[in-house]
Design a protein around this motif. Sequence first.
Motif, PDB file in Angstrom:
ATOM      1  N   ILE A   1      51.619  41.328  36.437  1.00 16.24           N
ATOM      2  CA  ILE A   1      51.326  42.592  37.116  1.00 16.24           C
ATOM      3  C   ILE A   1      49.994  43.155  36.655  1.00 16.24           C
ATOM      4  O   ILE A   1      49.564  44.201  37.123  1.00 16.24           O
ATOM      5  N   GLY A   2      49.340  42.487  35.747  1.00 14.22           N
ATOM      6  CA  GLY A   2      48.056  42.969  35.265  1.00 14.22           C
ATOM      7  C   GLY A   2      48.133  43.331  33.797  1.00 14.22           C
ATOM      8  O   GLY A   2      48.942  42.799  33.051  1.00 14.22           O
ATOM      9  N   TRP A   3      47.271  44.251  33.379  1.00 18.83           N
ATOM     10  CA  TRP A   3      47.224  44.671  31.994  1.00 18.83           C
ATOM     11  C   TRP A   3      47.988  45.960  31.823  1.00 18.83           C
ATOM     12  O   TRP A   3      47.964  46.835  32.662  1.00 18.83           O
ATOM     13  N   GLY A   4      48.663  46.107  30.690  1.00 22.32           N
ATOM     14  CA  GLY A   4      49.405  47.329  30.410  1.00 22.32           C
ATOM     15  C   GLY A   4      49.661  47.454  28.928  1.00 22.32           C
ATOM     16  O   GLY A   4      49.586  46.480  28.179  1.00 22.32           O
TER      17      GLY A   4
ATOM     18  N   LEU B   1      43.036  31.959  41.948  1.00 20.75           N
ATOM     19  CA  LEU B   1      41.830  32.608  42.453  1.00 20.75           C
ATOM     20  C   LEU B   1      41.182  33.549  41.449  1.00 20.75           C
ATOM     21  O   LEU B   1      40.090  34.066  41.698  1.00 20.75           O
ATOM     22  N   GLY B   2      41.852  33.784  40.322  1.00 16.23           N
ATOM     23  CA  GLY B   2      41.356  34.778  39.385  1.00 16.23           C
ATOM     24  C   GLY B   2      41.544  36.190  39.905  1.00 16.23           C
ATOM     25  O   GLY B   2      40.841  37.118  39.495  1.00 16.23           O
ATOM     26  N   ALA B   3      42.524  36.368  40.804  1.00 20.43           N
ATOM     27  CA  ALA B   3      42.695  37.655  41.477  1.00 20.43           C
ATOM     28  C   ALA B   3      43.311  38.728  40.594  1.00 20.43           C
ATOM     29  O   ALA B   3      43.279  39.912  40.956  1.00 20.43           O
ATOM     30  N   PHE B   4      43.881  38.358  39.448  1.00 25.72           N
ATOM     31  CA  PHE B   4      44.415  39.381  38.559  1.00 25.72           C
ATOM     32  C   PHE B   4      43.300  40.231  37.947  1.00 25.72           C
ATOM     33  O   PHE B   4      43.576  41.238  37.303  1.00 25.72           O
TER      34      PHE B   4
ATOM     35  N   ARG C   1      46.217  42.492  45.347  1.00 29.35           N
ATOM     36  CA  ARG C   1      44.892  42.479  44.744  1.00 29.35           C
ATOM     37  C   ARG C   1      43.879  42.278  45.865  1.00 29.35           C
ATOM     38  O   ARG C   1      44.037  41.393  46.715  1.00 29.35           O
ATOM     39  N   LEU C   2      42.843  43.132  45.858  1.00 33.98           N
ATOM     40  CA  LEU C   2      41.794  43.073  46.868  1.00 33.98           C
ATOM     41  C   LEU C   2      40.511  42.531  46.245  1.00 33.98           C
ATOM     42  O   LEU C   2      40.055  43.038  45.223  1.00 33.98           O
ATOM     43  N   LYS C   3      39.938  41.536  46.874  1.00 35.27           N
ATOM     44  CA  LYS C   3      38.688  40.991  46.373  1.00 35.27           C
ATOM     45  C   LYS C   3      37.594  42.043  46.471  1.00 35.27           C
ATOM     46  O   LYS C   3      37.435  42.689  47.515  1.00 35.27           O
ATOM     47  N   PRO C   4      36.832  42.251  45.411  1.00 38.44           N
ATOM     48  CA  PRO C   4      35.751  43.244  45.451  1.00 38.44           C
ATOM     49  C   PRO C   4      34.778  42.974  46.598  1.00 38.44           C
ATOM     50  O   PRO C   4      34.531  41.831  46.983  1.00 38.44           O
ATOM     51  N   ASN C   5      34.280  44.067  47.175  1.00 37.75           N
ATOM     52  CA  ASN C   5      33.269  44.016  48.241  1.00 37.75           C
ATOM     53  C   ASN C   5      33.799  43.471  49.565  1.00 37.75           C
ATOM     54  O   ASN C   5      33.008  43.086  50.438  1.00 37.75           O
ATOM     55  N   THR C   6      35.117  43.439  49.733  1.00 35.16           N
ATOM     56  CA  THR C   6      35.682  43.005  51.021  1.00 35.16           C
ATOM     57  C   THR C   6      36.371  44.154  51.748  1.00 35.16           C
ATOM     58  O   THR C   6      36.958  43.941  52.805  1.00 35.16           O
TER      59      THR C   6
ATOM     60  N   ALA D   1      42.000  34.693  52.007  1.00 36.94           N
ATOM     61  CA  ALA D   1      42.375  34.941  50.616  1.00 36.94           C
ATOM     62  C   ALA D   1      41.594  36.106  50.023  1.00 36.94           C
ATOM     63  O   ALA D   1      41.448  36.197  48.808  1.00 36.94           O
ATOM     64  N   GLY D   2      41.117  37.015  50.873  1.00 40.85           N
ATOM     65  CA  GLY D   2      40.441  38.202  50.381  1.00 40.85           C
ATOM     66  C   GLY D   2      41.402  39.211  49.783  1.00 40.85           C
ATOM     67  O   GLY D   2      40.986  40.127  49.081  1.00 40.85           O
ATOM     68  N   HIS D   3      42.677  39.045  50.083  1.00 40.41           N
ATOM     69  CA  HIS D   3      43.714  39.832  49.421  1.00 40.41           C
ATOM     70  C   HIS D   3      44.887  38.921  49.083  1.00 40.41           C
ATOM     71  O   HIS D   3      45.162  37.957  49.797  1.00 40.41           O
TER      72      HIS D   3
END
Length: 311
Positions: A20-23, A150-153, A259-264, A297-299
């Motif tokens: 879920i990410g960092w916490g 994708l490194g999306a985290f 997760r949303l890819k930056p700049n998209t 895969a932008g999100h």
Amino acid sequence: VKGLLGDVEYEATVEARSAIGWGTISASASLGSRLESACISTGASKRKSVVSGDSPLKTRRFDSATPHAFRGRTPDECPYFRECMAFVQALPEKLQPFLNLQEHRMCYCERCHVSRGDRPIYDRGGKRYALPIGWARVALRIGGLQAEALGAFRWPVAFHATRHESLLPILATGRLVRPGEATAAVGQGQIMVRQDTTRIREPFTRLNAHTGLKELFDPNQIFCSPSVRYCQLPSYADKKKFTSPSGCAYNAQVALQLRLKPNTYAIGQQTVKATSQIDPYFDNSEIEWYTKGLEHAGHVLTGLLVNLESV
């Protein structure tokens, strides 16, 4: 850690990474004595007491009168989380393979949130998001694998609420679609803007309150938000009646964590005609994110969220 001054006091926050990410890691034991109480559904409203004894439906109060020790507890030991999991397990059988009910689950009810010592706001991918207080989360199997690959985290976190019947076509394709797109998933045809809400239906020119620039706003896009408070408004999330095995009756809402890819994607103001601030951590001018979803895969969808409101 190097370079610390000997005569200066420092405070350190330790975080751990999961799907879920960092916490933050569990709060110190000193919190325990203050948190020997039960979970509540959303932490935002009072719960009704049990209805007439001859009714098969009843509502459960999760409040400080019910003993509930948090130190060393797992989500399964939270009454609210158990009710949410009962709802998840009652979802259609075709949905179950997409859900990871064993790992990366989280209860965000108010008391579990406080017991962990989590902050209300985190930063991922250079953008802030608010923890979905009042909701419970289960991981999505395929989305977790995609995000790792994708490194999306490392990308910004957002939320997208939807109707219950839309979960299967969304998870079957692994992506959100914008109105006007056609999808073959589970017999779906062209997706249209919902007719049961007051949402904007035609493009128009507006001044973006976040950027201060004029833009052509197109409602035929994918909409999400760093605030689940925005997503759970009636324009986006419907409510479905649910009676748990315990006999408690609820209105249930569902949302997706992504997760949303930056700049998209773009950031703009709320479009639900709100007259007051929707989320205390976000200005209404920045609470809506939108993308045409043209980049494959932008999100990435990483979690299913559930909110139960006692009735």
